[in-house]
Design a protein around this motif. Structure first.
Motif, PDB file in Angstrom:
ATOM      1  N   TYR A 359      39.618  31.294   7.421  1.00 57.33           N
ATOM      2  CA  TYR A 359      38.532  32.077   6.822  1.00 57.33           C
ATOM      3  C   TYR A 359      37.378  31.135   6.506  1.00 57.33           C
ATOM      4  CZ  TYR A 359      42.294  35.459   6.307  1.00 57.33           C
ATOM      5  OH  TYR A 359      43.344  36.306   6.549  1.00 57.33           O
ATOM      6  N   ARG A 360      36.222  31.411   7.123  1.00 54.62           N
ATOM      7  CA  ARG A 360      35.088  30.505   7.015  1.00 54.62           C
ATOM      8  C   ARG A 360      34.466  30.537   5.623  1.00 54.62           C
ATOM      9  NH1 ARG A 360      35.196  27.073   8.736  1.00 54.62           N
ATOM     10  NH2 ARG A 360      33.072  26.579   9.332  1.00 54.62           N
ATOM     11  N   PRO A 361      34.136  29.372   5.075  1.00 56.78           N
ATOM     12  CA  PRO A 361      33.498  29.321   3.753  1.00 56.78           C
ATOM     13  C   PRO A 361      32.117  29.996   3.774  1.00 56.78           C
ATOM     14  CG  PRO A 361      34.362  27.171   4.371  1.00 56.78           C
ATOM     15  CD  PRO A 361      34.435  28.030   5.589  1.00 56.78           C
ATOM     16  N   VAL A 362      31.740  30.569   2.655  1.00 50.62           N
ATOM     17  CA  VAL A 362      30.429  31.200   2.513  1.00 50.62           C
ATOM     18  C   VAL A 362      29.771  30.679   1.247  1.00 50.62           C
ATOM     19  CG1 VAL A 362      30.987  33.320   3.772  1.00 50.62           C
ATOM     20  CG2 VAL A 362      31.474  33.173   1.314  1.00 50.62           C
ATOM     21  N   LYS A 363      28.456  30.801   1.198  1.00 48.36           N
ATOM     22  CA  LYS A 363      27.712  30.527  -0.025  1.00 48.36           C
ATOM     23  C   LYS A 363      27.233  31.869  -0.564  1.00 48.36           C
ATOM     24  CE  LYS A 363      24.991  26.958  -0.494  1.00 48.36           C
ATOM     25  NZ  LYS A 363      23.859  25.998  -0.451  1.00 48.36           N
ATOM     26  N   VAL A 364      27.477  32.108  -1.844  1.00 48.24           N
ATOM     27  CA  VAL A 364      27.188  33.421  -2.427  1.00 48.24           C
ATOM     28  C   VAL A 364      26.268  33.275  -3.632  1.00 48.24           C
ATOM     29  CG1 VAL A 364      28.181  35.524  -3.411  1.00 48.24           C
ATOM     30  CG2 VAL A 364      29.478  34.212  -1.714  1.00 48.24           C
ATOM     31  N   VAL A 365      25.228  34.097  -3.683  1.00 46.57           N
ATOM     32  CA  VAL A 365      24.349  34.195  -4.853  1.00 46.57           C
ATOM     33  C   VAL A 365      24.509  35.603  -5.419  1.00 46.57           C
ATOM     34  CG1 VAL A 365      21.988  34.012  -5.709  1.00 46.57           C
ATOM     35  CG2 VAL A 365      22.725  32.583  -3.786  1.00 46.57           C
ATOM     36  N   LEU A 369      21.446  41.974 -12.711  1.00 44.17           N
ATOM     37  CA  LEU A 369      20.283  42.792 -13.054  1.00 44.17           C
ATOM     38  C   LEU A 369      19.149  42.486 -12.086  1.00 44.17           C
ATOM     39  CD1 LEU A 369      20.337  42.333 -16.953  1.00 44.17           C
ATOM     40  CD2 LEU A 369      21.057  44.361 -15.667  1.00 44.17           C
ATOM     41  N   PRO A 370      18.289  43.423 -11.775  1.00 45.28           N
ATOM     42  CA  PRO A 370      18.306  44.815 -12.277  1.00 45.28           C
ATOM     43  C   PRO A 370      19.384  45.681 -11.625  1.00 45.28           C
ATOM     44  CG  PRO A 370      16.559  44.532 -10.690  1.00 45.28           C
ATOM     45  CD  PRO A 370      17.147  43.180 -10.900  1.00 45.28           C
ATOM     46  N   ARG A 371      19.985  45.159 -10.518  1.00 44.69           N
ATOM     47  CA  ARG A 371      21.075  45.888  -9.883  1.00 44.69           C
ATOM     48  C   ARG A 371      22.171  44.910  -9.511  1.00 44.69           C
ATOM     49  NH1 ARG A 371      18.706  49.187  -4.911  1.00 44.69           N
ATOM     50  NH2 ARG A 371      17.763  47.143  -4.503  1.00 44.69           N
ATOM     51  N   GLN A 372      23.399  45.422  -9.431  1.00 49.40           N
ATOM     52  CA  GLN A 372      24.490  44.564  -8.972  1.00 49.40           C
ATOM     53  C   GLN A 372      24.294  44.281  -7.488  1.00 49.40           C
ATOM     54  OE1 GLN A 372      28.011  46.829 -10.513  1.00 49.40           O
ATOM     55  NE2 GLN A 372      28.632  44.819 -11.243  1.00 49.40           N
ATOM     56  N   GLN A 373      24.141  43.007  -7.188  1.00 49.60           N
ATOM     57  CA  GLN A 373      23.766  42.617  -5.831  1.00 49.60           C
ATOM     58  C   GLN A 373      24.303  41.219  -5.543  1.00 49.60           C
ATOM     59  OE1 GLN A 373      19.533  41.794  -5.306  1.00 49.60           O
ATOM     60  NE2 GLN A 373      19.529  43.000  -3.415  1.00 49.60           N
ATOM     61  N   CYS A 374      24.584  40.928  -4.270  1.00 46.39           N
ATOM     62  CA  CYS A 374      24.925  39.561  -3.882  1.00 46.39           C
ATOM     63  C   CYS A 374      24.343  39.275  -2.509  1.00 46.39           C
ATOM     64  CB  CYS A 374      26.436  39.325  -3.902  1.00 46.39           C
ATOM     65  SG  CYS A 374      27.356  40.192  -2.614  1.00 46.39           S
ATOM     66  N   VAL A 375      23.984  38.012  -2.315  1.00 49.53           N
ATOM     67  CA  VAL A 375      23.478  37.546  -1.025  1.00 49.53           C
ATOM     68  C   VAL A 375      24.475  36.508  -0.525  1.00 49.53           C
ATOM     69  CG1 VAL A 375      21.566  36.502   0.220  1.00 49.53           C
ATOM     70  CG2 VAL A 375      21.116  37.917  -1.807  1.00 49.53           C
ATOM     71  N   VAL A 376      24.977  36.719   0.716  1.00 49.74           N
ATOM     72  CA  VAL A 376      26.048  35.892   1.262  1.00 49.74           C
ATOM     73  C   VAL A 376      25.545  35.162   2.503  1.00 49.74           C
ATOM     74  CG1 VAL A 376      28.417  35.878   2.107  1.00 49.74           C
ATOM     75  CG2 VAL A 376      27.691  37.631   0.462  1.00 49.74           C
ATOM     76  N   TYR A 377      25.764  33.853   2.536  1.00 54.68           N
ATOM     77  CA  TYR A 377      25.337  33.042   3.670  1.00 54.68           C
ATOM     78  C   TYR A 377      26.575  32.538   4.416  1.00 54.68           C
ATOM     79  CZ  TYR A 377      20.865  33.026   1.212  1.00 54.68           C
ATOM     80  OH  TYR A 377      19.708  33.415   0.573  1.00 54.68           O
TER      81      TYR A 377
END
Length: 505
Positions: A359-365, A369-377
């Motif tokens: 399983y390849r590693p990812v970077k997550v931000v 707020l203001p909404r539940q959100q994540c950005v995955v690289y």
């Protein structure tokens, strides 16, 4: 550590060439134990061991015999090679009759001194032993055959034995009497013999003086590589690996080629192994802190697992905090800085070097707020993408949003008209009960010439456990165009992908 570099006739050294002739070609075998070519008499006192020498035909036999000899050595203060004044009268008779027998050999002090710093010091230290014609050594009976083989090697550069246990005994004797050329020769012989798990583990469990010798490093390196290759898939051999000693586990888990789901799995395995092998918590903390923690590549563990490290009682808290902090700083670095750190650590502890995870590693931000959100690289190497053809897939490590686990998967598949292969990207939710999530998602990739992220697909989906959604042809081009040398999507050999997830309310 013994000074093995003073072996004047060590074949491994450039200085061995004299008038264009290598010292390894010298053969003084004709002079061995011949009074015509000798200036000294070597008196060998052979003490009867508590454990008599058994016939060792296999490495396993030798290992058992070696452990007995170690026990014998603990109870015998005279186990090391000793210089002895020759006793006389009743004293000599008592020693010979009750404890030992004596063997005498004619020796040439220049030949022995040239090969061995031990004998060089014996013959040149100005002590009475260096001036008299007779010199004496005391050994255990279990060492007799090996010592005779060693002395023969000093004269002839050859060994008369080829069985692994016997060669190992000679290697031990060569270390004891500081004959580096013989250590190198034995190491080479053993390295060229078929290796087994027993022999590999035995080579890694030799006394520290032997392991530290430069001449033996190629043998121990080969043993480590053998174990790392044999047990590369630790999931498949988990029960077997769980029973291995510390040196074996270190060899396996030091490998970059370890087939493991993620670094989280490495951490879990090491913890399980340590708890099994070291029930005492203080001993376990010592082994984890000094030996095993350096095998865990904390920068590639998930943040969720790193949090558990901080609360794990098996680790000393200060040391664990330092490792986690170092991992988090690495995760926060820009990709080019991460590559620099990985290159710098490659020759040291390799803590920043990424393994070939399932399983390849990812970077997550993550955002609350203001909404539940994540950005995955997710970054994929060109070779990894090449290996996907014609129907492969690669999965990312899990990441979390709203307490639920998700993952990305990259595919090589046929487009919807089944006319050509193409690159697809999908988003899945880990199966967990009947929870459902309404998610807006967007896939993007860096593209030349700007090297900025460019949006490739947007969608929304109500996820339930085990479901996945995505786009079969993310770049709207055939696989051959995607993988071409002038492809817009590989930047310095890396495909940079981004997924943005937002929970809909």
């Amino acid at each position: 550590m013994k000074d093995l570099n003073s072996d004047l006739f060590d074949p491994g050294k450039e200085s061995d060439n004299y008038c264009g002739v290598s010292s390894s070609s010298y053969d003084f075998g004709f002079a061995f134990n011949d009074s015509n070519f000798s200036d000294r008499i070597l008196r060998i006192e052979i003490i009867r061991s508590a454990f008599q020498s058994d016939t060792c035909s296999t490495i396993a036999d030798w290992d058992t015999h070696r452990k007995r000899r170690r026990e014998d050595a603990i109870n015998n203060d005279n186990n090391d090679a000793m210089l002895e004044e020759i006793p006389s009268g009743d004293e000599a008779a008592n020693i010979t009759e009750s404890n030992c027998r004596v063997k005498t050999l004619h020796i040439s002090s220049p030949i022995l001194a040239a090969k061995s710093p031990f004998f060089y010091k014996l013959f040149s230290n100005g002590m009475r032993e260096s001036e008299q014609r007779h010199v004496s050594l005391r050994i255990n009976s279990s060492e007799e055959d090996a010592l005779m083989e060693l002395l023969n090697f000093i004269y002839s550069n050859t060994l008369g034995t080829t069985s692994p246990p016997a060669v190992l005994d000679v290697l031990m004797a060569a270390d004891k009497f500081e004959v580096a050329s013989c250590m190198r020769h034995c190491s080479r012989l053993l390295r060229n013999m078929p290796m087994t798990p027993d022999s590999a583990l035995l080579y890694l469990d030799l006394p520290s003086s032997v392991l530290m010798a430069d001449a033996v490093q190629p043998l121990t390196d080969a043993a480590k590589q053998y174990l790392a290759t044999l047990y590369k898939d630790i999931t498949k051999f988990q029960e077997e690996v769980m029973g291995l000693p510390l040196a074996g586990v270190e060899a396996i888990l030091s490998s970059d080629d370890l087939q493991v789901a993620s670094e989280d799995a490495v951490y879990d395995f090491i913890l399980k192994w340590a708890r099994t092998q070291y029930p005492n918590v203080e001993e376990r903390r010592e082994v984890l802190g000094t030996r095993l923690a350096r095998l865990i590549r904390f920068p590639y563990m998930t943040c969720r697992k790193l949090k558990k490290v901080l609360t794990c009682n098996d680790f000393e808290h200060e040391g664990a905090s330092k490792l986690v902090l170092e991992a988090l700083f690495f995760k926060a670095e820009a990709p080019h800085r991460q590559r620099i750190l990985a290159a710098e650590s490659a020759s040291l502890n390799r803590i920043f070097v990424e393994r070939s995870y399932k399983y390849r590693p990812v970077k997550v931000v993550e955002f609350e707020l203001p909404r539940q959100q994540c950005v995955v690289y997710l970054d994929l190497k060109r070779e990894e993408c090449t290996n996907l053809f014609p129907s492969g897939r690669v999965y990312s490590q899990a990441f979390h949003l709203g307490g639920q686990g998700f993952f990305l998967s990259a595919h090589c598949n046929m487009d919807q008209q089944s006319s050509f292969h193409c690159f697809g990207l999908f988003l899945g939710m880990q199966e967990r009960g009947s929870v459902s999530f309404a998610i807006d998602y967007e896939f993007a990739a860096r593209s030349r010439p700007t090297e900025e992220f460019v949006s490739k697909y947007k969608g929304n989906y109500i996820f339930t456990g085990g479901k996945a959604v995505g786009y079969r042809n993310l770049f709207a081009i055939p696989w051959t165009s995607f993988m071409a040398e002038d492809s817009l999507y590989f930047i310095n050999g890396i495909l940079h992908l981004r997924a943005e997830l937002t929970i809909k309310h």
